[in-house]
Motif scaffolding. Structure first.
Motif, short mmCIF file in Angstrom:
data_model
loop_
_atom_site.label_atom_id
_atom_site.label_comp_id
_atom_site.label_asym_id
_atom_site.label_seq_id
_atom_site.Cartn_x
_atom_site.Cartn_y
_atom_site.Cartn_z
N ASP A 143 7.00 5.68 10.61
CA ASP A 143 6.40 6.98 10.32
C ASP A 143 6.83 7.99 11.38
N VAL A 144 6.60 9.28 11.10
CA VAL A 144 6.83 10.27 12.15
C VAL A 144 5.75 10.11 13.20
N SER A 145 6.07 10.49 14.43
CA SER A 145 5.02 10.42 15.44
C SER A 145 4.19 11.70 15.40
N ASN A 146 4.83 12.80 15.08
CA ASN A 146 4.08 14.03 14.85
C ASN A 146 5.01 14.97 14.09
N TYR B 244 1.08 19.50 15.51
CA TYR B 244 1.48 18.09 15.48
C TYR B 244 0.93 17.40 14.24
N LYS C 130 -1.73 8.31 8.96
CA LYS C 130 -0.74 7.91 9.95
C LYS C 130 -0.31 6.47 9.82
N GLY C 131 0.97 6.26 9.86
CA GLY C 131 1.50 4.91 9.82
C GLY C 131 1.53 4.34 8.42
N VAL C 132 1.03 5.07 7.44
CA VAL C 132 0.95 4.54 6.08
C VAL C 132 1.67 5.45 5.09
N LYS C 133 1.19 6.67 4.97
CA LYS C 133 1.75 7.54 3.91
C LYS C 133 1.54 9.00 4.24
N VAL D 278 5.43 4.25 4.44
CA VAL D 278 5.99 3.44 5.51
C VAL D 278 6.03 1.99 5.07
N VAL D 279 7.22 1.44 4.95
CA VAL D 279 7.38 0.03 4.62
C VAL D 279 8.28 -0.57 5.69
N ASP E 265 9.38 -3.46 6.56
CA ASP E 265 10.33 -4.54 6.34
C ASP E 265 11.40 -4.10 5.33
N THR F 212 11.54 -5.89 2.00
CA THR F 212 10.50 -5.46 1.07
C THR F 212 10.88 -4.13 0.42
N GLN G 103 11.12 -3.28 -3.53
CA GLN G 103 10.34 -2.22 -4.14
C GLN G 103 11.20 -1.25 -4.94
N GLN H 268 9.02 0.58 -7.74
CA GLN H 268 7.79 1.01 -7.09
C GLN H 268 8.05 2.19 -6.14
#
Lengths: 314, 289, 512
Positions: free
Chosen positions: C51-54, C185, C201-204, C228-229, C231, C234, C238, C243
């Motif tokens: 993911d982006v950090s900010n 940010y 954050k860290g997901v979508k 955010v995937v 692997d 995976t 997808q 998906q």
């Protein structure tokens, strides 16, 4: 019993304290400066120093620890370096998928484990027993991440009946998305249950009091449940309790492979980016989870086995 | 045979003499497989015709056949040779992880069962140890000490004794209330003697079974660490790392992952059968099935 | 570029006019694809490994690549990374002393919330960026920002910097005057093609179309979901299952099976990145010997590595520079010549070879794959390499502390002009000793000092060629391959372009 439980819950406090101490220092021993990592390659030493000062990383270690403790007593788990919001908030966001996954995995483990364990014990040394023991060895011997990919390939891609990873947006979606990861964990844990249950069931089945019950004319089923399964569950529950740490630990890799937004995934990324507050918060959470489940298993064992209850309460 | 007051079965305390009749089938099978594994580990590497580490970049991803019994991997290395050479590595993982943790954990658990004060301390320490996510502990230890197998053993030692302690302690709690143990204590027999002669043989079954399961778990741990890159370093042929490396090629060259997996399956089955057989052996006389 | 597109002639004219402005600067080619969306609407799901950090500063790759989706800079890199395109600024001029840069904002520019954008907003944004501790930009001290009128924005440097616009201006976003930079940010308010509607954050991250975007009718899509995937296996599954629409990082080993899957395309794009192994010359004195370094470069069969580890994706490195502007295309890579390598070793101070270690990132199959082959091939010339996988954060730290001997890594340029990159890799920029390798070559440093002052493109090109010749004869590190990015894209997704800087310019994407 209530007193027993409350004593154990109170003991959680020094335990939590102990864990935070160890975690606090452990994560800071690992090489890697969070400020440099946050700023990236082009960071000038001045910017790094300024960020470190902002985050309080330039003060002596004991000073940092005292600040952390102070915040903890006020319920403040710190502020994430990476996400720039309170660590507690981030952990809370990730808790539901984690709990869902753990509960799902436990349910499947117990379902598969108890069923197969009982069948194996009852049909001891015959074909079903050997088959089950074969499946059990397979479950114990294959790595979770490999198994996960195979299951994804099969059910997600070839059969297209289950989603390929992720968490989903609604409760039915969660059930579908988490089935394969929970199954992967269960396939690894069920063999432990099967073994313990089978061994202990065989012992109990041949014990005298069971023969006595049978000779009294009690129906097979009643004999089974009251005199056999109940005492045999003790080592089963104990085994589950012991390995709960393993179950929770395995969520780290499983969540990575299946892209589940849980605590395991969070822990992995927080350690990578040296996001100290989040690492500490997640560790605390894991600790509470493990202790809670251990307490649960101890209570169940005490309920099932009067002797152990006596010994524990003594 | 006897039934104690609560109507629960007594354990096989009075019957510490084992009748050597027919050994359990699982024990025999387990011993055979394990013996075979050890033989392969010791002799195998000397009998190989192909080098397990030698790469041949023109013969990559070949299926089994054509001079490579189990095919080649993405670097052209012979899979069969790698599996044979990897045998000793994985055996070492299992042994060097299981033995120290088993011994330490069992002893600590037994003492905890007997001594209330020690029990209180140990249980709290146990809670602490077990509550830590293993991943973080490993990362920390290896980050500080450096990657490699020795450090993996250290990390395992710090954490692995816990499960034995808890099992043994629970069993001891159950057993120590029984008549003849109290009798022995009343008679003034020293605690250590009670522990070694009367207690341990009766509580050893569960931890032994656990040990054989853990053997497998440690082999897999080595593989998981290999997956994370924190264990054995390439190009050493360790089975778990081979499975991980083969993961990228499941579609085109599944043999890279399948055969090491079968190897783990075989060896671990051997140990588990061994454990089952031993537990069958050390159980009480059963006069009827 | 499609000559039949209606906008092309106008764009060409604008480009020519821009080029004739004083002392260079101004738009070159455009990346506006010509003004129409064949299909408007729809949602795109884009899987990324991190993911982006900010959303405001550009600290790491995932952040850099996604930044243009919601932020509006003055200028941006064009799709070949050969020059700059106009963004918020429709044109700009550079003074002949390379100290004053004047930007002319477009008319009718609006923030995503509808408020008009003026040069006062630009001044405020740049001042805040310069002052923000989390923003590690390259603004030199003494830089002054001013707004002579509502549509003109001026930057004045204390010391001349010819490549200033190309090096920096595509990385700073324009925010409303008075906003706190730290708020940007997590809730950026700018005017990129999309608006950040929701961010777990860290997901979508959910991005929705910005109706006030300057480059109408784009974006074609209504919504973009960045998921955010972690692997990459995976991700690949997808995409095949439908998906996700785009998977950002495909392991090279999956390319063949993905190509044969129905409904999926697997394009590769050249990037400004390369794989190399850095050689720490203080920790391992053998690397101070030029003959040793050259021998190592001759001993590695790069084609074999590209074929076995990367499955044919990529090309051997032929310069210390990645494929940016002024990259010397004509230079030859070091050929695979074991005999010559052995000869060079014999002439060096280490004719019997030596032992060393290489650090790789744990779990990275490409890095470890390359290291494995390198280990085998260096053994042939007497160099015994031990591979040490370390966890990524630890590896980063060890590099900064210079506690390594060989360091497997990839490096990329984020700007088109290679000045900053070269300074970092080979001219001891930032006082870190040439990317932590302690490479020092006085001649190279002297030529670089000239580059920093030279604004004329032809002369710059000549100086960079000289630098590449000098460094290539010196072989500061062990060079492997230029990286081509491989993505997996569903066949019904069109208009996707990935510039070599890897920025996500998703405004032209549409679905059929």
């Amino acid at each position: 019993m209530i007193r027993f439980i409350s004593v154990r819950i109170l003991q959680l406090i020094p335990l939590g304290f102990g864990i935070t101490v160890v975690m606090f220092f452990l994560i800071r021993i690992v090489p890697g400066d969070p400020a440099k990592m946050a700023l990236g390659v082009w960071a000038t030493p001045e910017k790094v120093a300024r960020l470190r000062a902002d985050w309080g990383l330039d003060r002596p270690l004991w000073d940092q620890y005292l600040t952390f403790l102070n915040q903890l007593f006020h319920g403040d788990l710190g502020y994430s370096y990476f996400y720039r919001k309170p660590a507690a908030e981030i952990v809370l966001e990730r808790l539901p998928p984690e709990l869902f996954l753990i509960a799902y995995a436990l349910a499947l483990t117990i379902l598969v484990g108890v069923t197969l364990g009982v069948v194996a014990a009852l049909r001891r040394e015959r074909l079903p027993d050997h088959l089950i023991r074969g499946v059990m060895m397979a479950g114990l011997s294959l790595p979770a991440y490999w198994m996960g990919i195979i299951l994804l390939l099969f059910f997600g891609l070839w059969l297209r009946i289950l989603p390929v990873g992720g968490y989903g947006d609604s409760f039915p979606d969660h059930l579908l998305s988490l089935f394969l990861p929970a199954l992967t964990i269960a396939l690894g844990m069920a063999p432990l249950v099967i073994r313990a249950l089978r061994a202990s069931l065989i012992e109990t089945l041949q014990a005298d009091h069971v023969d006595m019950a049978r000779s009294k004319g009690l129906p097979q089923f009643v004999v089974l449940v009251r005199h056999v399964i109940r005492p045999a569950l003790i080592p089963t529950v104990t085994v589950l309790g012991i390995n709960i740490g393993l179950l929770i630990g395995s969520t780290l890799i499983i969540e990575s492979v299946f892209a589940i937004p849980g605590l395991g995934n969070l822990m992995v990324s927080a350690v990578s980016s040296r996001d100290f507050p989040v690492v500490q918060a997640v560790t605390l959470n894991f600790a509470v989870l493990v202790v809670a489940i251990n307490l649960l298993t101890d209570v169940v064992v005490a309920y099932l086995d009067p002797r152990a209850r006596q010994a524990m309460l003594a | 045979m006897s039934v104690d007051v609560a109507g629960q079965p007594t354990l096989w305390l009075a019957r510490s003499r084992v009748r050597i009749g027919a050994l359990p089938g699982s024990l025999v099978l387990g011993l055979s497989i394990t013996a075979l594994t050890v033989a392969v580990a010791l002799l195998g590497p000397h009998l190989l015709r192909q080098d397990p580490i030698e790469m041949n970049l023109h013969r990559t991803l070949l299926p089994p056949g054509q001079g490579h019994v189990l095919g080649t991997d993405n670097f052209g290395r012979d899979v069969f040779s790698r599996i044979v050479s990897g045998t000793s590595i994985d055996l070492q993982f299992g042994l060097f992880c299981v033995l120290p943790t088993f011994v330490t954990g069992t002893l600590l658990g037994a003492v905890a069962g007997l001594n209330r004060w020690f029990d209180a301390v140990l249980m709290r320490v146990l809670d602490l140890v077990v509550a830590f996510p293993f991943y973080v502990v490993i990362i920390a230890i290896i980050a500080v000490l450096g990657p490699g197998v020795t450090n993996m053993y250290i990390a395992v030692m710090v954490w692995g004794w816990a499960s034995y302690s808890r099992v043994v302690r629970n069993e001891v709690l159950v057993v120590k209330g029984l008549d003849y143990i109290s009798a022995a204590t009343v008679l003034g027999l020293p605690t250590l003697r009670v522990m070694f002669k009367h207690l341990l043989p009766n509580v050893i079954v569960q931890p032994l079974v656990l040990a054989t399961t853990n053997f497998t778990a440690y082999v897999l741990l080595g593989s998981a660490l290999g997956f994370l890159g924190l264990g054995v370093q390439p190009p050493t042929p360790e089975w778990g790392v081979m499975i991980g490396e083969g993961r990228d090629f499941l579609g085109q060259a599944p043999w890279i992952s399948i055969f090491p997996g079968l190897a783990i399956l075989t060896v671990c089955s051997g140990w588990i059968l061994l454990g089952d057989g031993l537990s069958d052996l050390l159980r009480p006389e059963i006069s009827r099935k | 570029m499609d000559l039949r597109r209606p906008g092309f002639a106008a764009a060409l004219l604008a480009a020519v006019m821009g080029l004739s402005a004083c002392a260079g600067g101004g738009p070159t080619t455009t990346n506006q694809a010509g003004g129409a969306c064949p299909n408007k609407g729809g949602k795109l799901t884009f899987a990324r490994t991190a993911d982006v950090s900010n959303w405001a500063t550009q600290a790491n790759n995932p952040t850099i690549w996604a930044w243009p989706l919601v932020n509006l800079p003055l200028v941006r890199n064009n799709k070949d990374a050969s020059g700059l395109d106009a963004a918020a600024a429709k044109s700009w001029e550079t003074s002949s002393d390379y100290r004053t840069f004047t930007f002319h904002l477009r008319d009718g520019l609006k923030f995503s919330n509808g408020a008009p954008i003026t040069s006062a907003d630009a001044v405020d944004s740049f001042q805040s960026a310069m002052a923000d501790p989390g923003y590690a930009g390259n603004f030199p001290d003494g830089t002054v920002f001013s707004a002579p009128d509502a549509r003109t924005f001026v930057i004045k440097l204390k010391d001349p910097q010819p490549a200033f616009v190309e090096n920096l201006l595509s990385q700073v976003g324009i925010y409303p005057k008075g906003s706190k930079f730290a708020d940007m940010y997590t809730k950026p308010l700018s005017s990129g093609p999309f608006i950040l509607a929701d961010w777990q954050k860290g997901v979508k991250a959910v991005l929705k179309r910005n109706p006030n975007y300057w480059n109408q009718p784009y974006p074609c899509l209504d919504e973009v979901d960045l998921v955010v995937v972690g692997d990459s296996n995976t991700q690949s599954l997808q995409v095949q299952a439908g998906q996700v629409d785009i998977a950002e990082e495909i392991p090279p080993s999956q390319i063949a099976s993905l190509k044969s899957a129905s409904g999926v395309t697997v394009p590769t794009f050249p990037t400004l990145a390369m794989s190399l192994i850095r050689l720490q010359k203080t920790k391992q004195p053998a690397f101070q010997d030029k003959n040793v370094r050259l021998a190592m470069n001759y001993a590695i069969d790069k084609e074999a590595i590209i074929k076995t580890v990367l499955f044919g994706v990529g090309a051997p490195v032929n310069s210390v520079l990645p494929r940016t502007k002024f990259w010397d295309k004509s230079n030859s890579p070091y050929p695979y010549d074991v005999a010559k390598a052995k000869q060079l070793m014999a002439q060096s101070k280490y004719p019997n070879g030596f032992k060393t270690t290489v650090l790789t990132a744990s779990g990275d199959s490409v890095e470890n794959g390359i290291a494995t082959v390198v280990k085998q091939q260096l053994a042939v010339i007497g160099i015994d390499v031990t591979i040490q996988q370390v966890e990524a954060g630890t590896k980063f730290q060890l590099r900064n502390d210079k506690k390594y001997e060989m360091f497997m890594t990839n490096t990329s340029a984020d700007q088109i002009d290679p000045e900053v990159f070269f300074w970092f890799c080979c001219a001891e920029g930032y006082n870190i000793g040439s990317a932590w390798t302690d490479y020092h070559n006085q001649q190279v440093d002297d030529v670089f000092a000239q580059i920093q002052k030279e604004g004329d493109p032809t002369k710059r090109a000549a100086l960079f060629k000289q630098e590449q010749d000098l460094t290539w004869a010196d072989a500061p590190d062990l060079y492997i391959n230029f990286i081509d990015a491989t993505l997996a894209i569903r066949s019904n997704v069109k208009g996707f372009i990935l510039p070599p800087t890897r920025h996500h310019y998703l405004e032209f994407v549409y679905k059929t």
